[in-house]
Design an enzyme around this catalytic site. Sequence first.
Site, short mmCIF file in Angstrom:
data_model
loop_
_atom_site.label_atom_id
_atom_site.label_comp_id
_atom_site.label_asym_id
_atom_site.label_seq_id
_atom_site.Cartn_x
_atom_site.Cartn_y
_atom_site.Cartn_z
N HIS A 1 0.91 -0.65 -12.32
CA HIS A 1 -0.39 -0.37 -12.95
C HIS A 1 -0.22 0.30 -14.31
CE1 HIS A 1 -2.86 -1.86 -9.67
NE2 HIS A 1 -1.90 -1.40 -8.87
N GLY B 1 0.45 -13.81 -1.51
CA GLY B 1 -0.35 -12.64 -1.17
C GLY B 1 0.49 -11.45 -0.75
N ASP C 1 4.09 -9.86 -14.77
CA ASP C 1 4.58 -10.87 -13.82
C ASP C 1 5.02 -12.13 -14.55
OD1 ASP C 1 3.60 -8.94 -12.17
OD2 ASP C 1 1.86 -10.08 -11.52
C1 GLA Z 1 -0.22 -7.27 -10.41
C2 GLA Z 1 -0.58 -7.72 -11.82
C3 GLA Z 1 0.36 -7.11 -12.84
C4 GLA Z 1 0.46 -5.60 -12.65
C5 GLA Z 1 0.71 -5.24 -11.19
C6 GLA Z 1 0.67 -3.75 -10.95
O1 GLA Z 1 1.02 -7.77 -10.05
O2 GLA Z 1 -0.52 -9.12 -11.91
O3 GLA Z 1 -0.04 -7.44 -14.14
O4 GLA Z 1 -0.67 -4.96 -13.15
O5 GLA Z 1 -0.23 -5.86 -10.33
O6 GLA Z 1 1.71 -3.14 -11.61
#
Ligand code: GLA
Length: 381
Positions: free
Chosen positions: A35, A122, A172
């Site tokens: 986050h 998920g 990601d």
């Molecule tokens: C998900 C989102 C990422 C990031 C994470 C938390 O994976 O896709 O962009 O914010 O949550 O770190």
Amino acid sequence: MSIEQQVGTFFEQQFGSQPQGVFYSPGRVNLIGDHTDYNDGFVLPAAINFGTYIAASARTDRQIQVAALDYDGELKIFDLDSIAFDSQCMWVNYIAGSMQALMGEHTFNGANLVIAGNVPQGAGLSSSASLEMAVLNTMAQLYNLDLVGVRAAQLGQLAENNFVGCNCGIMDQLISAMGKVDHAMLLDCRALTFEDAPISDNLAIVIINSNVKRGLVDSEYNTRRQQCEAVAQQLGVAALRDVTQAMLEAHSEQIAPTNYRRARHVISENKRAQAMLSALTQGDMQRIGELMLASHRSLKDDFEVTTPELDYLVELVTEQLDGQGGARMTGGGFGGCVVALVNTDLVEQVRQTVEQHYTKRFGLKADIYLCTASQGAFREK
Ligand code: GLA
């Protein structure tokens, strides 16, 4: 048969010819820094040896014909010139959204595609980013497009934000595109620059899936993001990246208590992600463990995105490791996985401990994956 072979074989059955190629992009595990990406901060993920495979050939018309092996070979057909959100079939939206983002800056025709992957869905291991990056990689290869990894990541994020409807950050997609084998990556989500962080031979990446399913498009993720942005706005800065703990303290009376805790997590987590780079480089197991535990507790108490199952697994594994590595939840939270960095000698012990205690406590079975840090789809060897 490997997944790569499966998509190839199915392609021949479906389309009556061999594919031009099979293309791939990995999922990811975040070692620390959750986050923080959408706050322009720091993250430290690794690409993993689970990913999405696409057998593909170019078409001369504007159609995309795509079959998903993970959905019983379901076939979807759409036209590149009339892309629309499909509320009946979620998986195809990641493909359509990625195509649409790519069309914003490249010219190409249609394709026949067969897709399959082994990133648990998920579970917080970015099966969706892996799919987006695999689609972009596929189209870039089929049509010889001049697409670099960082830009591909931004296009994947655009697809999520503007098409799928999840306000995610860049982490990601970027690690799926640019990960380096045997390394994690400290990524500066503002500058979009990164430093490779070596994973030493005696350190295993163990992922423990709590099997509490999570939904990222859920309002909770977007709410957290709004809370962070509200604090940044109150303090007159572009993002929480620009806020120090001292600044936050100085304004604490104006900030709603919940938002204060959200911001405190982001500020402290940014520091931990940066500190992890040297802990990994030095192979300092004790420090790795401390940083991971502090991160988990901050996600639990200040950011409130953990679950009792994740909290339990982290405490259980941390105790077992006794300074020889660490554990924390990974990804968005609200279920999903715990990641542990474990002295290789202790992997079996950790596995047994989880198997002995988790089901007894929660009536759920945890899946355990021993992972290796892998190469991203766009990273040059
Ligand atoms: C998900 C989102 C990422 C990031 C994470 C938390 O994976 O896709 O962009 O914010 O949550 O770190």
